[in-house]
Write an enzyme that holds these catalytic residues in place. Structure first.
Site, PDB file in Angstrom:
ATOM      1  N   SER A  73       0.985  -1.399   0.087  1.00  0.00           N
ATOM      2  CA  SER A  73      -0.040   0.130  -0.085  1.00  0.00           C
ATOM      3  C   SER A  73       0.778   1.158  -0.091  1.00  0.00           C
ATOM      4  CB  SER A  73      -0.739   0.003   1.130  1.00  0.00           C
ATOM      5  OG  SER A  73      -0.136   0.337   2.353  1.00  0.00           O
ATOM      6  N   ASP A  95       5.732 -13.290   7.125  1.00  0.00           N
ATOM      7  CA  ASP A  95       4.518 -13.014   8.114  1.00  0.00           C
ATOM      8  C   ASP A  95       3.263 -13.345   7.844  1.00  0.00           C
ATOM      9  OD1 ASP A  95       5.059 -10.465   6.400  1.00  0.00           O
ATOM     10  OD2 ASP A  95       3.597  -9.619   7.754  1.00  0.00           O
ATOM     11  N   THR A 147      11.028  -8.577   8.971  1.00  0.00           N
ATOM     12  CA  THR A 147      11.896  -7.606   9.539  1.00  0.00           C
ATOM     13  C   THR A 147      11.137  -7.317  11.157  1.00  0.00           C
ATOM     14  OG1 THR A 147      12.433  -6.706   7.597  1.00  0.00           O
ATOM     15  CG2 THR A 147      12.978  -5.363   9.529  1.00  0.00           C
ATOM     16  N   GLY A 159      10.684  -5.517  14.715  1.00  0.00           N
ATOM     17  CA  GLY A 159      10.902  -4.268  15.235  1.00  0.00           C
ATOM     18  C   GLY A 159      10.362  -3.140  14.253  1.00  0.00           C
ATOM     19  N   ASP A 186     -37.467  14.099  23.097  1.00  0.00           N
ATOM     20  CA  ASP A 186     -36.732  14.552  21.822  1.00  0.00           C
ATOM     21  C   ASP A 186     -37.392  15.564  21.177  1.00  0.00           C
ATOM     22  OD1 ASP A 186     -35.028  14.431  19.490  1.00  0.00           O
ATOM     23  OD2 ASP A 186     -36.190  12.799  18.793  1.00  0.00           O
TER      24      ASP A 186
END
Ligand code: SPV
Ligand code: MG
Length: 435
Positions: free
Chosen positions: A12, A95, A125, A127, A209
């Site tokens: 993206s 992942d 990766t 972190g 109301d």
């Protein structure tokens, strides 16, 4: 780099970090990289509105030396692009072997198998997490300007928006975060926006109301909601009050970051529409109401704020023709869209109205509130021509019986032990709102 091989990588690129760069570098070692960039529509449908728009994201990715070309990917599914481009390799982080993304991965593998393409997975990766970065950025990105514009952005990107009533900070937190958890569904479903109902705001304050809860109090509720959420807000502006006051109301709402106000074409003491003709429902003179819409549009400072004209003809028993002719008058005065209300149970007059209205106005945003005709699914309402579907009072209506029954049961039992199984454990209440 092997020039003869082709590589496909979908991203993206809204939040780009070194994890993505590693994947792109790994792809470039295998061949010529085509990036399938998720369109704004794909991101809005499957995640949240992108922070950066399409043009910026294309510019960013195109400028990378390892990227040969950028193409559109209009959904999370790679299938269409893979069948068309037939890349030798698809590269992705490893992942996605677990969780929701594994469904996308399975489809990629089966399409690659059709022509002998190969999936290459790059170790994740650690972190860096785009989701965490996005979560951290969310409060910073939630300025009044950005938030106000979200409704128009979503309307342009999604076939219809689902909206839920919120009446305080707690219900706003629920509507901000609730999502579906169907394991078969690639992306969870969420509400797109929040409705600040006059019926529910009044009822939670123990008031009828009838425009009795004043605008300062309504604004306090709105601020309470805004402080703890980020979704666009549509405010029920009742009749809009006096024309001279409405101009100020519009500016106050848009300054706060509200996306839209809906005002209804009634006059005199306002009664809730769901009374229908059991109450006196006096329709405003169409020209007078159009003048109010025009005054609001003239007062508006921002580009994004929207004013919807709510048609009460069906509620007052004046019929579809009356609603259609009023709609034209209000749109000519500058209304950004209409809301058509009905309390008929079978939904036939809504269906009929939408068919006739859409014939003359294919692109005008239309709001519906399916409280009484709630057997009709959102998808069907959307096909009938609705763009915004508001579930207008359902949190109030679920909270009240729960609170009432608990109060009654404790009274009857002389202690609270009997309700223990029906209410939240206190340890969960303590953790309900994170610090
Ligand atoms: C509200 O929620 O306050 C509305 C919608 O105005 S309705 O109650 O159906 O009139
Ligand atoms: Mg109302």
């Amino acid at each position: 780099m092997s020039e003869s091989k082709s590589v496909y990588i979908a991203i993206s690129s809204d939040i780009l970090h070194r994890g993505h760069l590693r994947i792109i570098e790994a792809g470039a070692e295998l061949g010529e990289v085509t990036v399938g960039l998720l369109t704004d529509r794909a991101i809005a449908t499957y995640k949240r509105l992108p922070v950066l728009g399409w043009e910026s994201r294309v510019a960013l990715v195109s400028s990378m030396r390892s990227v040969a070309r950028v193409v559109e990917q209009d959904s999370l599914s790679y299938a269409d692009n893979l069948r068309q481009l037939r890349p030798d390799y698809v590269v992705h982080g490893d992942d996605w072997r677990t969780g929701k993304q594994s469904l996308v991965r399975a489809e990629v593998l089966s399409v690659l198998a059709e022509y002998g393409g190969e999936l290459v997975e790059v170790p994740y990766t650690s972190g860096v997490s785009g989701t965490e970065v996005e979560r951290g950025l969310r409060p910073l990105m939630n300025t009044a300007d950005r938030r106000r514009g979200k409704l128009r952005q979503l309307l342009a990107l999604k076939p219809f928006l689902r909206v839920m009533e919120v009446s305080n900070g707690l219900s706003a937190l629920i509507v901000e975060n609730v999502h579906t958890e169907d394991p078969e569904e690639i992306a969870p479903r969420e509400y797109d926006a929040m409705w600040v109902s006059s019926l529910c705001d009044s009822s939670f304050k123990g008031k009828p109301d009838i425009e009795l809860v004043d605008f300062t109090s309504r604004m306090n509720t709105i601020h309470e909601i805004m402080e703890v959420s980020s979704k666009p807000i549509i405010v029920d502006g009742d009749t809009g009050g006096r024309i001279e006051h409405f101009s100020y109301t519009v500016r106050t709402l848009e300054r706060a970051g509200v996306s839209a106000v809906i005002i209804e074409d009634k006059t005199g003491l306002k009664q809730n529409s769901l009374f229908g003709t059991d109450a006196v429902q006096t329709l405003d003179d169409p020209e007078a109401f159009a003048a109010k819409i025009l005054a609001g549009k003239r007062a508006q400072v921002s580009r994004d704020f929207m004013i919807f004209a709510r048609l009460e003809s069906l509620i007052a028993g004046a019929g579809i023709e009356d609603a259609l002719s009023r709609a034209s008058v209000y749109l000519a005065a500058g209304a950004d869209g209409i809301m058509i209300h009905s309390k008929e149970k079978d939904g036939s007059e809504i269906r009929e109205f939408l068919a006739q209205f859409r014939a003359g106005h294919p692109d005008v945003p239309v709001v519906v509130v399916p409280t009484t005709y709630n057997h009709i699914h959102e998808d069907e309402l959307s096909e009938m021509g609705a763009n915004i579907i508001i579930h207008a009072n359902h949190l109030l209506r679920s909270a009240y019986p729960a609170m009432f029954n608990t109060a009654k049961k404790i009274l009857e039992c002389g202690r609270s032990k009997e309700v223990d199984d029906e209410i939240m454990p206190i340890k969960d209440v303590l953790k309900l709102i994170p610090e």
